[in-house]
Design an enzyme around this catalytic site. Structure first.
Site, PDB file in Angstrom:
ATOM      1  N   SER A  12     -10.624  -1.898   2.086  1.00 43.86           N
ATOM      2  CA  SER A  12      -9.892  -1.355   0.941  1.00 43.86           C
ATOM      3  C   SER A  12     -10.449  -1.978  -0.334  1.00 43.86           C
ATOM      4  CB  SER A  12      -8.377  -1.553   1.068  1.00 43.86           C
ATOM      5  OG  SER A  12      -8.052  -2.901   1.181  1.00 43.86           O
ATOM      6  N   ALA A  13     -10.490  -1.164  -1.371  1.00 44.69           N
ATOM      7  CA  ALA A  13     -11.119  -1.551  -2.637  1.00 44.69           C
ATOM      8  C   ALA A  13     -10.281  -2.603  -3.362  1.00 44.69           C
ATOM      9  CB  ALA A  13     -11.262  -0.306  -3.511  1.00 44.69           C
ATOM     10  N   SER A  45     -15.219  -3.161   1.744  1.00 41.99           N
ATOM     11  CA  SER A  45     -15.402  -1.937   0.946  1.00 41.99           C
ATOM     12  C   SER A  45     -16.612  -2.073   0.041  1.00 41.99           C
ATOM     13  CB  SER A  45     -14.145  -1.703   0.091  1.00 41.99           C
ATOM     14  OG  SER A  45     -14.390  -0.686  -0.854  1.00 41.99           O
ATOM     15  N   TYR A  96     -19.947   3.952   0.439  1.00 44.26           N
ATOM     16  CA  TYR A  96     -19.826   5.219  -0.272  1.00 44.26           C
ATOM     17  C   TYR A  96     -21.236   5.647  -0.652  1.00 44.26           C
ATOM     18  CZ  TYR A  96     -14.734   5.121  -0.840  1.00 44.26           C
ATOM     19  OH  TYR A  96     -13.377   5.145  -0.615  1.00 44.26           O
ATOM     20  N   THR A 112     -18.044   6.429   4.642  1.00 40.76           N
ATOM     21  CA  THR A 112     -16.792   7.165   4.428  1.00 40.76           C
ATOM     22  C   THR A 112     -17.140   8.603   4.036  1.00 40.76           C
ATOM     23  OG1 THR A 112     -15.625   5.173   3.810  1.00 40.76           O
ATOM     24  CG2 THR A 112     -14.670   7.250   3.050  1.00 40.76           C
ATOM     25  N   ARG A 154      -3.717  11.314  -6.487  1.00 41.98           N
ATOM     26  CA  ARG A 154      -2.616  10.380  -6.197  1.00 41.98           C
ATOM     27  C   ARG A 154      -1.691  10.339  -7.406  1.00 41.98           C
ATOM     28  NH1 ARG A 154      -7.488   6.567  -4.060  1.00 41.98           N
ATOM     29  NH2 ARG A 154      -8.200   8.132  -2.580  1.00 41.98           N
ATOM     30  N   LYS A 191     -16.441   7.453   8.907  1.00 44.52           N
ATOM     31  CA  LYS A 191     -14.996   7.224   8.732  1.00 44.52           C
ATOM     32  C   LYS A 191     -14.401   8.422   8.005  1.00 44.52           C
ATOM     33  CE  LYS A 191     -11.851   3.981   6.391  1.00 44.52           C
ATOM     34  NZ  LYS A 191     -11.429   4.563   5.119  1.00 44.52           N
ATOM     35  N   SER A 231      -9.700   9.031  10.656  1.00 49.70           N
ATOM     36  CA  SER A 231      -8.974   8.484   9.501  1.00 49.70           C
ATOM     37  C   SER A 231      -8.682   9.602   8.512  1.00 49.70           C
ATOM     38  CB  SER A 231      -9.860   7.422   8.825  1.00 49.70           C
ATOM     39  OG  SER A 231      -9.276   6.968   7.617  1.00 49.70           O
ATOM     40  N   HIS A 241      -7.769   8.353   5.452  1.00 46.99           N
ATOM     41  CA  HIS A 241      -7.813   7.469   4.286  1.00 46.99           C
ATOM     42  C   HIS A 241      -6.398   6.974   3.940  1.00 46.99           C
ATOM     43  CE1 HIS A 241     -11.230   6.745   1.318  1.00 46.99           C
ATOM     44  NE2 HIS A 241     -10.279   6.018   0.778  1.00 46.99           N
ATOM     45  N   ARG A 277      -4.505   9.269   1.544  1.00 48.04           N
ATOM     46  CA  ARG A 277      -4.840   9.206   0.112  1.00 48.04           C
ATOM     47  C   ARG A 277      -5.784  10.322  -0.324  1.00 48.04           C
ATOM     48  NH1 ARG A 277      -3.663   3.911  -1.723  1.00 48.04           N
ATOM     49  NH2 ARG A 277      -5.435   3.574  -3.082  1.00 48.04           N
ATOM     50  N   GLY A 282      -4.561   4.303  10.043  1.00 42.88           N
ATOM     51  CA  GLY A 282      -3.535   5.093   9.361  1.00 42.88           C
ATOM     52  C   GLY A 282      -2.159   4.886   9.961  1.00 42.88           C
ATOM     53  N   GLY A 325      -5.046  -0.980   7.329  1.00 39.28           N
ATOM     54  CA  GLY A 325      -5.484  -0.979   5.927  1.00 39.28           C
ATOM     55  C   GLY A 325      -4.510  -1.718   5.032  1.00 39.28           C
TER      56      GLY A 325
END
Ligand SMILES: Cc1cc2nc3c(=O)[nH]c(=O)nc-3n(C[C@H](O)[C@H](O)[C@H](O)COP(=O)(O)O)c2cc1C
Length: 381
Positions: free
Chosen positions: A79-80, A107, A139, A165, A174, A247, A269, A271, A274, A303, A325
């Protein structure tokens, strides 16, 4: 009196500590949060069918993946911006994973860099007692040089897998982040990109990306390449000898293509709900992916996993291991490295108990016969 008895307690404590900006970043999901919440609710709908009178005095949760042995099948997802949870951020998470003999995924959008995280666990591994197993979540950016360089840097820094990902050609919508105008705090930077800002690729837009990141613009929206496709995955496979995992796969069709193009593993996944709202809960999508893959490559799931029984159910459906996560973020927020230790200890203890009470002694004992069949509905009509 012990206040934290499970991961839900940890979440409550952490949420109480966080400011609105960080809390909404961690908790948010796309649109109406239907998939985020369904990830959890779908686990609640599945019943475990236990077997009795087996000697369960010794429970073994160890397993082996890509030739590496782990002490438990509960791994830490990428996770970022983990320094938003605690100043030790990704280093604390990685140290905790290392001590517990589980995998940590870093990440691309971490606050500590690939190299800093490796250095941050070095003292734990020097004694030879602990093995640190880290994968890099990748990414694929519009400037491919950057993503490819991240892969090389991960190899050099001792990471043992690359997780691409594939569900984020654009960041999901979001609403809570939009409403609260999400900001990465000014004092935090994106550790992996500072090198490029100093001019490694003079033609690269990354100086611009770093500037955008510092200006608190949503980095992923600006830089991730939405043209990513299966040919790029083949290119990434050629680039590295490390296992390459995808992912964000949710269907048997994509799982079959992934195996065909030579991908080494799949993480089912969405995410954490999200990205695209109303996609199926991951535990609902998992059976068709497992069935399509037919054990040719490992399949993981993330998840909504919050309890040992959730882990048990995912393994029973056919996952090789699972990722958590947000619980990592709750542990970090609660007490840095010690908080992640507590999180891992709690869920592992719950898994051991779920195994013992259902008559499973080792991970490979767990299979679909331990789940009520009518609860495992088909994921597509
Ligand atoms: C705050 C936050 C940041 C995330 N950042 C990334 C990321 O940088 N890369 C990625 O592949 N997934 C990212 N994810 C998704 C997680 O890897 C994982 O798929 C998801 O959190 C699993 O769901 P859970 O939180 O219910 O366990 C992020 C999730 C959260 C909550």
């Amino acid at each position: 009196m012990q206040r934290i008895s499970c991961l839900a307690d940890l979440e409550r404590e952490a949420v109480d500590k966080l400011d609105l900006n960080t809390r909404t970043f961690f908790q948010s999901g796309a649109m109406d949060l239907l998939t985020r919440d369904d990830n959890r609710e779908a686990y609640n709908r599945i019943r475990i069918i236990p077997r009795m009178l087996r000697d369960v005095s010794k429970i073994d949760t160890s397993l082996s993946i890509f030739g590496q042995t782990f002490k438990s099948p509960v791994f830490l997802a990428a996770s970022a911006n983990q320094r938003m949870a605690h100043t030790d951020g990704e280093i604390a998470a990685s140290r905790s994973a290392c001590k517990h003999g589980v995998l940590h995924v870093l990440s691309s959008i971490s606050n500590y860099s690939i190299e800093e995280v490796s250095k941050g666990v070095a003292d734990l591994t020097e004694s030879g007692e602990n093995t640190s197993v880290r994968w890099l979540q990748l990414y694929v950016f519009q400037d491919r040089h950057i993503s490819y360089d991240l892969v090389k840097r991960a190899e050099q820094a001792g990471y043992t897998g690359i997780v691409v990902t594939v569900d984020t050609p654009y960041a999901g919508r979001r609403l809570d982040n939009i409403r609260s105008t999400f900001r990465v705090p000014q004092h935090l930077s994106l550790g992996n990109f500072e090198k490029y800002a100093d001019g490694m690729h003079t033609h690269s837009p990354t100086a611009e990306s770093t500037r955008l990141a510092h200006q608190n613009v949503n980095y992923t929206n600006y830089q991730i390449d939405p043209s990513l496709n299966w040919n790029d995955i083949k290119e990434i496979k050629k680039l590295t000898k490390l296992p390459v995992l995808l992912k964000g796969i949710l269907t048997h069709e994509d799982a079959a293509i992934a195996v065909d193009v030579g991908v080494d593993g799949i993480i089912v996944s969405n995410h954490g709900g999200r990205q695209l709202d109303t996609v199926p809960a991951t535990i609902v999508a998992l059976p068709e992916v497992v069935d399509a893959v037919k054990k040719r490559i490992p399949v993981f799931v993330d998840g909504g996993i919050l309890r040992g029984t959730d882990v048990f159910k995912a393994l029973a459906v056919g996952a090789d291991a699972v990722f958590v996560g947000r619980p990592v973020l709750w542990g970090l927020t609660y007490d840095g490295e010690k908080g992640v230790d507590l999180m891992i200890d709690l869920i592992n203890e719950e898994l051991r108990l779920a195994m013992a009470l259902s008559g499973c002694i080792k991970i490979s004992d767990i299979n679909r016969s331990y789940l009520l069949k009518s609860d495992l509905y088909p994921s597509k009509l």
